[in-house]
Scaffold this motif. Sequence first.
Motif, PDB file in Angstrom:
ATOM      1  N   HIS A 103      49.253  25.711  42.472  1.00 43.62           N
ATOM      2  CA  HIS A 103      48.391  26.474  43.372  1.00 43.62           C
ATOM      3  C   HIS A 103      47.093  25.751  43.735  1.00 43.62           C
ATOM      4  CE1 HIS A 103      50.943  30.037  43.046  1.00 43.62           C
ATOM      5  NE2 HIS A 103      50.973  29.844  41.752  1.00 43.62           N
ATOM      6  N   GLY A 104      46.874  24.579  43.151  1.00 43.67           N
ATOM      7  CA  GLY A 104      45.698  23.801  43.508  1.00 43.67           C
ATOM      8  C   GLY A 104      44.388  24.415  43.087  1.00 43.67           C
ATOM      9  N   VAL A 105      44.399  25.174  41.995  1.00 44.91           N
ATOM     10  CA  VAL A 105      43.166  25.800  41.507  1.00 44.91           C
ATOM     11  C   VAL A 105      42.362  24.734  40.759  1.00 44.91           C
ATOM     12  CG1 VAL A 105      42.212  27.565  39.980  1.00 44.91           C
ATOM     13  CG2 VAL A 105      44.250  28.068  41.355  1.00 44.91           C
ATOM     14  N   PRO A 106      41.156  24.427  41.213  1.00 39.78           N
ATOM     15  CA  PRO A 106      40.394  23.350  40.567  1.00 39.78           C
ATOM     16  C   PRO A 106      39.822  23.727  39.208  1.00 39.78           C
ATOM     17  CG  PRO A 106      39.109  24.331  42.338  1.00 39.78           C
ATOM     18  CD  PRO A 106      40.467  24.956  42.409  1.00 39.78           C
ATOM     19  N   ASP A 107      39.516  25.014  39.018  1.00 40.75           N
ATOM     20  CA  ASP A 107      38.889  25.451  37.765  1.00 40.75           C
ATOM     21  C   ASP A 107      39.849  26.401  37.049  1.00 40.75           C
ATOM     22  OD1 ASP A 107      37.346  26.333  35.685  1.00 40.75           O
ATOM     23  OD2 ASP A 107      35.779  27.249  36.922  1.00 40.75           O
ATOM     24  N   THR A 108      40.488  25.927  35.992  1.00 39.71           N
ATOM     25  CA  THR A 108      41.442  26.756  35.243  1.00 39.71           C
ATOM     26  C   THR A 108      40.823  27.315  33.964  1.00 39.71           C
ATOM     27  OG1 THR A 108      42.321  24.840  34.037  1.00 39.71           O
ATOM     28  CG2 THR A 108      43.377  25.402  36.135  1.00 39.71           C
ATOM     29  N   SER A 109      39.510  27.218  33.838  1.00 37.79           N
ATOM     30  CA  SER A 109      38.840  27.703  32.635  1.00 37.79           C
ATOM     31  C   SER A 109      38.781  29.226  32.642  1.00 37.79           C
ATOM     32  CB  SER A 109      37.418  27.146  32.564  1.00 37.79           C
ATOM     33  OG  SER A 109      36.639  27.637  33.647  1.00 37.79           O
ATOM     34  N   ALA A 110      38.577  29.792  31.467  1.00 39.42           N
ATOM     35  CA  ALA A 110      38.334  31.229  31.290  1.00 39.42           C
ATOM     36  C   ALA A 110      39.312  32.096  32.068  1.00 39.42           C
ATOM     37  CB  ALA A 110      36.899  31.562  31.683  1.00 39.42           C
ATOM     38  N   PRO A 111      40.623  31.959  31.833  1.00 37.87           N
ATOM     39  CA  PRO A 111      41.593  32.756  32.607  1.00 37.87           C
ATOM     40  C   PRO A 111      41.433  34.260  32.431  1.00 37.87           C
ATOM     41  CG  PRO A 111      42.656  31.682  30.732  1.00 37.87           C
ATOM     42  CD  PRO A 111      41.287  31.091  30.846  1.00 37.87           C
ATOM     43  N   ALA A 112      40.977  34.696  31.261  1.00 35.25           N
ATOM     44  CA  ALA A 112      40.795  36.131  31.044  1.00 35.25           C
ATOM     45  C   ALA A 112      39.659  36.668  31.904  1.00 35.25           C
ATOM     46  CB  ALA A 112      40.527  36.404  29.566  1.00 35.25           C
ATOM     47  N   VAL A 113      38.571  35.928  31.971  1.00 43.75           N
ATOM     48  CA  VAL A 113      37.436  36.342  32.795  1.00 43.75           C
ATOM     49  C   VAL A 113      37.834  36.355  34.261  1.00 43.75           C
ATOM     50  CG1 VAL A 113      35.063  35.783  33.474  1.00 43.75           C
ATOM     51  CG2 VAL A 113      35.801  35.470  31.098  1.00 43.75           C
ATOM     52  N   ARG A 114      38.617  35.370  34.674  1.00 39.44           N
ATOM     53  CA  ARG A 114      39.114  35.315  36.051  1.00 39.44           C
ATOM     54  C   ARG A 114      39.917  36.568  36.381  1.00 39.44           C
ATOM     55  NH1 ARG A 114      40.826  31.626  40.082  1.00 39.44           N
ATOM     56  NH2 ARG A 114      40.018  29.833  38.939  1.00 39.44           N
ATOM     57  N   MET A 115      40.804  36.951  35.480  1.00 39.67           N
ATOM     58  CA  MET A 115      41.654  38.107  35.736  1.00 39.67           C
ATOM     59  C   MET A 115      40.839  39.394  35.784  1.00 39.67           C
ATOM     60  SD  MET A 115      44.592  39.222  36.499  1.00 39.67           S
ATOM     61  CE  MET A 115      45.457  37.650  36.342  1.00 39.67           C
ATOM     62  N   GLU A 116      39.873  39.533  34.888  1.00 40.37           N
ATOM     63  CA  GLU A 116      39.027  40.732  34.900  1.00 40.37           C
ATOM     64  C   GLU A 116      38.239  40.839  36.199  1.00 40.37           C
ATOM     65  OE1 GLU A 116      38.517  40.711  30.031  1.00 40.37           O
ATOM     66  OE2 GLU A 116      36.856  40.105  31.310  1.00 40.37           O
ATOM     67  N   GLU A 117      37.774  39.713  36.689  1.00 37.27           N
ATOM     68  CA  GLU A 117      37.041  39.714  37.956  1.00 37.27           C
ATOM     69  C   GLU A 117      37.969  40.090  39.109  1.00 37.27           C
ATOM     70  OE1 GLU A 117      34.465  36.622  40.777  1.00 37.27           O
ATOM     71  OE2 GLU A 117      34.842  36.112  38.667  1.00 37.27           O
ATOM     72  N   LEU A 118      39.193  39.562  39.094  1.00 33.90           N
ATOM     73  CA  LEU A 118      40.150  39.842  40.168  1.00 33.90           C
ATOM     74  C   LEU A 118      40.523  41.323  40.215  1.00 33.90           C
ATOM     75  CD1 LEU A 118      42.103  39.001  42.398  1.00 33.90           C
ATOM     76  CD2 LEU A 118      43.748  38.361  40.616  1.00 33.90           C
ATOM     77  N   VAL A 119      40.829  41.903  39.064  1.00 33.46           N
ATOM     78  CA  VAL A 119      41.235  43.316  39.031  1.00 33.46           C
ATOM     79  C   VAL A 119      40.117  44.204  39.572  1.00 33.46           C
ATOM     80  CG1 VAL A 119      41.817  45.251  37.520  1.00 33.46           C
ATOM     81  CG2 VAL A 119      42.899  43.027  37.163  1.00 33.46           C
ATOM     82  N   THR A 120      38.905  43.933  39.148  1.00 31.38           N
ATOM     83  CA  THR A 120      37.763  44.720  39.615  1.00 31.38           C
ATOM     84  C   THR A 120      37.599  44.599  41.131  1.00 31.38           C
ATOM     85  OG1 THR A 120      36.650  44.382  37.496  1.00 31.38           O
ATOM     86  CG2 THR A 120      35.280  45.074  39.349  1.00 31.38           C
ATOM     87  N   LEU A 121      37.795  43.389  41.650  1.00 33.00           N
ATOM     88  CA  LEU A 121      37.627  43.154  43.079  1.00 33.00           C
ATOM     89  C   LEU A 121      38.732  43.832  43.887  1.00 33.00           C
ATOM     90  CD1 LEU A 121      35.810  41.795  45.108  1.00 33.00           C
ATOM     91  CD2 LEU A 121      37.043  39.650  44.738  1.00 33.00           C
ATOM     92  N   LEU A 122      39.960  43.810  43.389  1.00 34.76           N
ATOM     93  CA  LEU A 122      41.064  44.479  44.084  1.00 34.76           C
ATOM     94  C   LEU A 122      40.775  45.962  44.255  1.00 34.76           C
ATOM     95  CD1 LEU A 122      44.202  42.897  42.332  1.00 34.76           C
ATOM     96  CD2 LEU A 122      43.408  42.470  44.664  1.00 34.76           C
ATOM     97  N   ARG A 123      40.279  46.585  43.211  1.00 36.21           N
ATOM     98  CA  ARG A 123      40.003  48.018  43.292  1.00 36.21           C
ATOM     99  C   ARG A 123      38.863  48.317  44.267  1.00 36.21           C
ATOM    100  NH1 ARG A 123      41.153  48.620  37.217  1.00 36.21           N
ATOM    101  NH2 ARG A 123      43.315  49.329  37.219  1.00 36.21           N
ATOM    102  N   ARG A 124      37.913  47.415  44.378  1.00 29.10           N
ATOM    103  CA  ARG A 124      36.841  47.607  45.350  1.00 29.10           C
ATOM    104  C   ARG A 124      37.377  47.502  46.782  1.00 29.10           C
ATOM    105  NH1 ARG A 124      31.639  44.086  43.974  1.00 29.10           N
ATOM    106  NH2 ARG A 124      30.884  45.291  45.788  1.00 29.10           N
ATOM    107  N   VAL A 125      38.303  46.575  47.008  1.00 26.36           N
ATOM    108  CA  VAL A 125      38.904  46.440  48.344  1.00 26.36           C
ATOM    109  C   VAL A 125      39.700  47.691  48.693  1.00 26.36           C
ATOM    110  CG1 VAL A 125      40.546  45.140  49.743  1.00 26.36           C
ATOM    111  CG2 VAL A 125      38.954  43.920  48.250  1.00 26.36           C
ATOM    112  N   TRP A 126      40.442  48.217  47.736  1.00 28.13           N
ATOM    113  CA  TRP A 126      41.232  49.427  47.992  1.00 28.13           C
ATOM    114  C   TRP A 126      40.346  50.637  48.264  1.00 28.13           C
ATOM    115  CZ3 TRP A 126      44.763  48.323  43.217  1.00 28.13           C
ATOM    116  CH2 TRP A 126      45.757  47.401  43.579  1.00 28.13           C
ATOM    117  N   ASN A 127      39.114  50.587  47.823  1.00 29.42           N
ATOM    118  CA  ASN A 127      38.193  51.705  48.017  1.00 29.42           C
ATOM    119  C   ASN A 127      37.074  51.327  48.982  1.00 29.42           C
ATOM    120  OD1 ASN A 127      38.950  54.035  45.995  1.00 29.42           O
ATOM    121  ND2 ASN A 127      39.262  52.116  44.878  1.00 29.42           N
ATOM    122  N   LEU A 128      37.468  50.647  50.031  1.00 29.71           N
ATOM    123  CA  LEU A 128      36.499  50.169  51.014  1.00 29.71           C
ATOM    124  C   LEU A 128      35.810  51.324  51.744  1.00 29.71           C
ATOM    125  CD1 LEU A 128      35.528  47.384  51.980  1.00 29.71           C
ATOM    126  CD2 LEU A 128      37.276  47.471  53.772  1.00 29.71           C
TER     127      LEU A 128
END
Length: 342
Positions: A103-128
């Motif tokens: 996937h060409g992701v340059p920063d693979t550090s802190a995968p758990a933090v990445r996922m927590e940020e993504l889930v939170t952001l998805l829910r914000r988009v769904w509740n625009l």
Amino acid sequence: MTTYGVSVLGADLTALAAASDAADRAGFDAVWASEFYTRSGSISMAAMAGSTRQCRIGSSILYGVGRSPLVLATEARDLDELSNGRVILGIGNGTKRMMSDWHGVPDTSAPAVRMEELVTLLRRVWNLHNGPVHHDGRFYTMHLVPTGEVEPPVRDIPIITAGVRPRMCEVAGRVADGLAGHPLFTTKYVEEIVRPAIAKGAAHSERNPADVEVISMVMCSIHDDPLIARRELAQQIAFYSSVRTYETVLDVNGFSAEGRIIREAFAEHNFQAMFDAVTDDMIDAMGVAGTADQVRRGLTRYEGVLDHIMLYAPSVGIAPERVQENIDSLIRECAPGKRPPR
């Protein structure tokens, strides 16, 4: 009560849709799509939505990387509409090598933090409808201002996050509705590692861990010849055990030595040695194989440990026709009316 679902593989989308229809008609709680470099999980889910009526339709998993949060959120929303509100969005990062090389992701550090940020952001988009999204995070940036009125979502789409190691399992407890477990999971690993990690994450967010659905693939092979079924399971176990990311599962279950042999054989491209290194104890702990009756009874050991059992047919080194035959057998022989009481 533990529910059952089927991980649906197919040589093509037509076969995938047909197997999903069969599982739905047989009374399974869910059908599950996956994706790889040869298959889109979201397109598979669309085919499954059109061929089913009652069961949940889940992804196990869609890659959270490789799609922007906006694309992932809109795909999930459209799929939920297409299925009349039956989608479960399962997302994961994949391994670090998948993230960087695929996937060409340059920063693979802190995968758990990445996922927590993504889930939170998805829910914000769904509740625009609640207002614009202005987000400058560690991994994601989004400034989304609606150009008109936005309707609130019809429902909250459940999100399950993939996890193997404790910190990734903790993500589900912190921010998700469920955990998507790995095929190598054993009852010992779920009880000793996974559930405590989910509880830790839930406590961090002041949530009830009982609200987090623990879902995992369980590798299953049905054959009239139990030795053939066990061999198929061994090949799939060897494939996953060759990945260092999953080493912790082997260690907890006492299979560290076998894991080293498998990884060494993989490095030498000696696949036969990989398969031969899988012991009977590994087969008995990491899946269920044998005749239909043996598989039905073997699955009962996961009931009460997992909230949802996802039947998963081995495919490594196995002809596509045989994979399909096994999926058909699992749907026919492990349907709700066929399973023995605990």
